[in-house]
Write a protein that holds these residues in place. Structure first.
Motif, PDB file in Angstrom:
ATOM      1  N   ALA A  35       0.823  -1.216   0.000  1.00 59.24           N
ATOM      2  CA  ALA A  35       0.000   0.000   0.000  1.00 59.24           C
ATOM      3  C   ALA A  35       0.856   1.264   0.000  1.00 59.24           C
ATOM      4  O   ALA A  35       0.410   2.318  -0.456  1.00 59.24           O
ATOM      5  CB  ALA A  35      -0.924  -0.009   1.219  1.00 59.24           C
ATOM      6  N   SER A  36       2.097   1.159   0.513  1.00 55.39           N
ATOM      7  CA  SER A  36       2.976   2.332   0.595  1.00 55.39           C
ATOM      8  C   SER A  36       3.788   2.551  -0.675  1.00 55.39           C
ATOM      9  O   SER A  36       4.600   3.481  -0.741  1.00 55.39           O
ATOM     10  CB  SER A  36       3.922   2.197   1.786  1.00 55.39           C
ATOM     11  OG  SER A  36       3.195   2.090   2.977  1.00 55.39           O
ATOM     12  N   GLY A  37       3.631   1.666  -1.651  1.00 57.52           N
ATOM     13  CA  GLY A  37       4.293   1.870  -2.929  1.00 57.52           C
ATOM     14  C   GLY A  37       5.617   1.157  -3.109  1.00 57.52           C
ATOM     15  O   GLY A  37       6.331   1.389  -4.083  1.00 57.52           O
ATOM     16  N   LEU A  38       5.987   0.297  -2.167  1.00 53.08           N
ATOM     17  CA  LEU A  38       7.217  -0.481  -2.341  1.00 53.08           C
ATOM     18  C   LEU A  38       6.944  -1.637  -3.304  1.00 53.08           C
ATOM     19  O   LEU A  38       5.798  -2.132  -3.380  1.00 53.08           O
ATOM     20  CB  LEU A  38       7.675  -1.055  -0.998  1.00 53.08           C
ATOM     21  CG  LEU A  38       8.540  -0.164  -0.092  1.00 53.08           C
ATOM     22  CD1 LEU A  38       7.748   1.021   0.415  1.00 53.08           C
ATOM     23  CD2 LEU A  38       9.092  -0.966   1.072  1.00 53.08           C
ATOM     24  N   ASP A  39       7.977  -2.055  -4.055  1.00 54.29           N
ATOM     25  CA  ASP A  39       7.776  -3.269  -4.849  1.00 54.29           C
ATOM     26  C   ASP A  39       8.055  -4.488  -3.963  1.00 54.29           C
ATOM     27  O   ASP A  39       8.509  -4.338  -2.817  1.00 54.29           O
ATOM     28  CB  ASP A  39       8.600  -3.249  -6.142  1.00 54.29           C
ATOM     29  CG  ASP A  39      10.098  -3.225  -5.906  1.00 54.29           C
ATOM     30  OD1 ASP A  39      10.545  -3.816  -4.903  1.00 54.29           O
ATOM     31  OD2 ASP A  39      10.824  -2.617  -6.710  1.00 54.29           O
ATOM     32  N   LEU A  40       7.764  -5.676  -4.490  1.00 58.16           N
ATOM     33  CA  LEU A  40       7.870  -6.885  -3.666  1.00 58.16           C
ATOM     34  C   LEU A  40       9.283  -7.085  -3.126  1.00 58.16           C
ATOM     35  O   LEU A  40       9.480  -7.422  -1.948  1.00 58.16           O
ATOM     36  CB  LEU A  40       7.421  -8.110  -4.476  1.00 58.16           C
ATOM     37  CG  LEU A  40       7.492  -9.455  -3.753  1.00 58.16           C
ATOM     38  CD1 LEU A  40       6.638  -9.467  -2.490  1.00 58.16           C
ATOM     39  CD2 LEU A  40       7.037 -10.596  -4.674  1.00 58.16           C
ATOM     40  N   ALA A  41      10.290  -6.852  -3.994  1.00 59.00           N
ATOM     41  CA  ALA A  41      11.682  -7.038  -3.562  1.00 59.00           C
ATOM     42  C   ALA A  41      12.026  -6.082  -2.416  1.00 59.00           C
ATOM     43  O   ALA A  41      12.719  -6.468  -1.465  1.00 59.00           O
ATOM     44  CB  ALA A  41      12.627  -6.811  -4.745  1.00 59.00           C
ATOM     45  N   GLN A  42      11.527  -4.852  -2.507  1.00 59.93           N
ATOM     46  CA  GLN A  42      11.814  -3.881  -1.441  1.00 59.93           C
ATOM     47  C   GLN A  42      11.116  -4.275  -0.136  1.00 59.93           C
ATOM     48  O   GLN A  42      11.703  -4.160   0.941  1.00 59.93           O
ATOM     49  CB  GLN A  42      11.365  -2.485  -1.886  1.00 59.93           C
ATOM     50  CG  GLN A  42      12.262  -1.902  -2.972  1.00 59.93           C
ATOM     51  CD  GLN A  42      11.647  -0.712  -3.676  1.00 59.93           C
ATOM     52  OE1 GLN A  42      10.428  -0.522  -3.669  1.00 59.93           O
ATOM     53  NE2 GLN A  42      12.491   0.084  -4.322  1.00 59.93           N
ATOM     54  N   GLY A  43       9.876  -4.748  -0.243  1.00 62.24           N
ATOM     55  CA  GLY A  43       9.158  -5.203   0.950  1.00 62.24           C
ATOM     56  C   GLY A  43       9.873  -6.365   1.617  1.00 62.24           C
ATOM     57  O   GLY A  43      10.034  -6.391   2.842  1.00 62.24           O
ATOM     58  N   LEU A  44      10.345  -7.312   0.793  1.00 63.90           N
ATOM     59  CA  LEU A  44      11.062  -8.475   1.346  1.00 63.90           C
ATOM     60  C   LEU A  44      12.403  -8.068   1.930  1.00 63.90           C
ATOM     61  O   LEU A  44      12.815  -8.561   2.983  1.00 63.90           O
ATOM     62  CB  LEU A  44      11.253  -9.531   0.258  1.00 63.90           C
ATOM     63  CG  LEU A  44       9.986 -10.272  -0.182  1.00 63.90           C
ATOM     64  CD1 LEU A  44      10.285 -11.198  -1.355  1.00 63.90           C
ATOM     65  CD2 LEU A  44       9.410 -11.079   0.975  1.00 63.90           C
ATOM     66  N   ALA A  45      13.096  -7.148   1.250  1.00 66.48           N
ATOM     67  CA  ALA A  45      14.402  -6.691   1.744  1.00 66.48           C
ATOM     68  C   ALA A  45      14.244  -5.980   3.090  1.00 66.48           C
ATOM     69  O   ALA A  45      15.070  -6.160   3.989  1.00 66.48           O
ATOM     70  CB  ALA A  45      15.051  -5.756   0.727  1.00 66.48           C
ATOM     71  N   LEU A  46      13.179  -5.218   3.210  1.00 67.55           N
ATOM     72  CA  LEU A  46      12.938  -4.512   4.475  1.00 67.55           C
ATOM     73  C   LEU A  46      12.775  -5.516   5.621  1.00 67.55           C
ATOM     74  O   LEU A  46      13.335  -5.331   6.705  1.00 67.55           O
ATOM     75  CB  LEU A  46      11.694  -3.634   4.328  1.00 67.55           C
ATOM     76  CG  LEU A  46      11.578  -2.416   5.240  1.00 67.55           C
ATOM     77  CD1 LEU A  46      12.788  -1.505   5.153  1.00 67.55           C
ATOM     78  CD2 LEU A  46      10.317  -1.626   4.904  1.00 67.55           C
ATOM     79  N   THR A  47      12.010  -6.577   5.375  1.00 67.32           N
ATOM     80  CA  THR A  47      11.843  -7.595   6.428  1.00 67.32           C
ATOM     81  C   THR A  47      13.145  -8.347   6.687  1.00 67.32           C
ATOM     82  O   THR A  47      13.544  -8.534   7.838  1.00 67.32           O
ATOM     83  CB  THR A  47      10.736  -8.597   6.042  1.00 67.32           C
ATOM     84  OG1 THR A  47       9.480  -7.908   6.049  1.00 67.32           O
ATOM     85  CG2 THR A  47      10.663  -9.758   7.020  1.00 67.32           C
ATOM     86  N   ALA A  48      13.818  -8.756   5.626  1.00 64.40           N
ATOM     87  CA  ALA A  48      15.020  -9.577   5.803  1.00 64.40           C
ATOM     88  C   ALA A  48      16.174  -8.781   6.414  1.00 64.40           C
ATOM     89  O   ALA A  48      16.954  -9.325   7.191  1.00 64.40           O
ATOM     90  CB  ALA A  48      15.452 -10.164   4.460  1.00 64.40           C
ATOM     91  N   LEU A  49      16.273  -7.504   6.068  1.00 65.14           N
ATOM     92  CA  LEU A  49      17.451  -6.730   6.494  1.00 65.14           C
ATOM     93  C   LEU A  49      17.208  -5.869   7.729  1.00 65.14           C
ATOM     94  O   LEU A  49      18.125  -5.630   8.508  1.00 65.14           O
ATOM     95  CB  LEU A  49      17.940  -5.843   5.343  1.00 65.14           C
ATOM     96  CG  LEU A  49      18.345  -6.580   4.065  1.00 65.14           C
ATOM     97  CD1 LEU A  49      18.705  -5.606   2.959  1.00 65.14           C
ATOM     98  CD2 LEU A  49      19.524  -7.514   4.346  1.00 65.14           C
ATOM     99  N   VAL A  50      15.986  -5.370   7.875  1.00 60.45           N
ATOM    100  CA  VAL A  50      15.685  -4.533   9.056  1.00 60.45           C
ATOM    101  C   VAL A  50      15.076  -5.401  10.157  1.00 60.45           C
ATOM    102  O   VAL A  50      15.392  -5.264  11.326  1.00 60.45           O
ATOM    103  CB  VAL A  50      14.742  -3.366   8.669  1.00 60.45           C
ATOM    104  CG1 VAL A  50      14.298  -2.596   9.902  1.00 60.45           C
ATOM    105  CG2 VAL A  50      15.461  -2.424   7.696  1.00 60.45           C
ATOM    106  N   PHE A  51      14.188  -6.335   9.776  1.00 58.77           N
ATOM    107  CA  PHE A  51      13.607  -7.362  10.649  1.00 58.77           C
ATOM    108  C   PHE A  51      13.104  -6.793  11.980  1.00 58.77           C
ATOM    109  O   PHE A  51      13.551  -7.189  13.054  1.00 58.77           O
ATOM    110  CB  PHE A  51      14.616  -8.484  10.898  1.00 58.77           C
ATOM    111  CG  PHE A  51      14.010  -9.709  11.525  1.00 58.77           C
ATOM    112  CD1 PHE A  51      12.770 -10.175  11.138  1.00 58.77           C
ATOM    113  CD2 PHE A  51      14.694 -10.417  12.507  1.00 58.77           C
ATOM    114  CE1 PHE A  51      12.200 -11.303  11.721  1.00 58.77           C
ATOM    115  CE2 PHE A  51      14.147 -11.551  13.094  1.00 58.77           C
ATOM    116  CZ  PHE A  51      12.901 -11.985  12.705  1.00 58.77           C
TER     117      PHE A  51
END
Lengths: 232, 115
Positions: A35-51
């Motif tokens: 909903a915030s405009g991130l693509d799937l890779a960015q959403g996954l990277a945020l979870t994997a890297l910021v967690f």
């Protein structure tokens, strides 16, 4: 006989409540990323890297508004608490190699920390890092998969179930506090943290948890009887 | 720089900072033998840990993080009752899972009754 594999599996089993919570919480995070405009890779990277779900939710909100620097600052401020969690858990992880520590530390979150800390502190584990890795191995992939699911299938979970599932983790943490009974000083630390953190959070958004934890720890150290410091 | 690049920059810089917070104390403190020495520093972090666990519970009870609106929110009362009941149940029962499921069930029932 205890082996690293057995303690790893024990960690996986004990992480079941975390897995249940993450499987809902990160669906919400994934949907929010979309909903915030991130693509799937960015959403996954945020979870994997910021967690860290709170940091991710705050950052994606700000990214949606084009507030890049505040988004970065939100992650930094909210995840600052990991400094204290890492310092607390470090003495109980034994003496593994630096490489293993550096690889595993990325999966430290509030949930994996709380699930690991009490058994580690009790000293009943012969392979503490294996146990911690077991907790992380059950939790971290769940978060990543749930993020992808939430991104692809928005609003899959009804709000009442979301509300209930977000209570799983705090209720689980209550069981940790109950396990320190009757060591009243540790219990007092938990109760003071419970009461004061929301107040501190409203005064110092983002820093409430760490400021309260440091203040409570300092207060209880001051109140320790000087003659017999090990009677807690 | 495009918007896409800026998003990646925020993610990667946030990831680097988060990793630093996670790894630096671990690298420094894993070299010290604090457990056997029963040091003041270790007890300080023990207290801090229980305060963090309590703090996470408290933050979850105050839904949305707004303290002023949470005080008048019946979900706070429901949450506090659930926390107290789960704690009492844990003192009676061994293990974590049964009190956990009982606590979640109780929260659901109280929510239906109160909200």
């Amino acid at each position: 006989m205890t082996t690293p594999a057995r303690e790893f599996l024990k960690g996986c089993r004990n992480a079941l409540p975390v897995t249940l919570t993450f499987s809902v919480l990160f669906v919400v995070v994934g949907a929010h990323s979309q909903a915030s405009g991130l693509d799937l890779a960015q959403g996954l990277a945020l979870t994997a890297l910021v967690f860290a779900a709170p940091a991710q939710m705050a950052a994606t909100d700000l990214i949606a508004q084009g507030a890049w620097l505040p988004a970065l600052l939100a992650i930094i401020v909210i995840n600052f608490r990991f400094l204290l969690m890492s310092a607390s858990i470090a003495p109980y992880l034994g003496k593994p190699g630096r490489g293993r520590l550096l690889a595993s530390v990325q999966m430290l979150s509030a949930s994996t920390f709380a699930t690991s800390f009490i058994p580690l502190r009790e000293g009943s584990l012969q392979y503490p890092l294996s146990y911690f890795l077991g907790v992380c191995a059950a939790s971290f992939p769940t978060a990543v998969i749930a993020t992808a699911t939430g991104y692809l299938v928005q609003d899959a979970i009804p709000p009442w179930l979301q509300q209930t599932m977000t209570m799983v983790l705090p209720i689980y943490f209550v069981t940790f506090l109950a396990r320190v009974w009757p060591r009243t000083r540790f219990l007092a630390a938990g109760v003071l943290g419970l009461v004061l953190t929301p107040v501190a959070n409203s005064l110092l958004p983002g820093f409430g948890l760490i400021v309260t934890a440091l203040a409570v720890a300092a207060l209880l150290m001051l109140l320790e009887p000087k003659a017999c410091p090990k009677t807690i | 720089m495009s918007e896409n690049h800026l998003i990646w920059l925020v993610i990667l810089a946030g990831a680097a900072a988060s990793y630093g917070f996670r790894s630096l104390p671990l690298l420094v403190m894993s070299r010290l033998d604090l457990v056997d020495s029963g040091s003041d520093l270790l007890r300080f972090f023990d207290y801090a840990t229980y305060a963090i666990i309590g703090g996470i519970i408290g933050s979850a009870l105050v839904s949305g993080g707004e303290l002023t609106s949470a005080v008048s929110d019946p979900r706070l009362v429901v949450g506090l009752m659930t926390v107290a009941a789960t704690f009492a149940l844990c003192l009676k029962l061994r293990g974590n899972l049964l009190p956990l499921f009982a606590g979640v069930g109780l929260y659901q029932v109280l929510s239906w009754l109160a909200l």
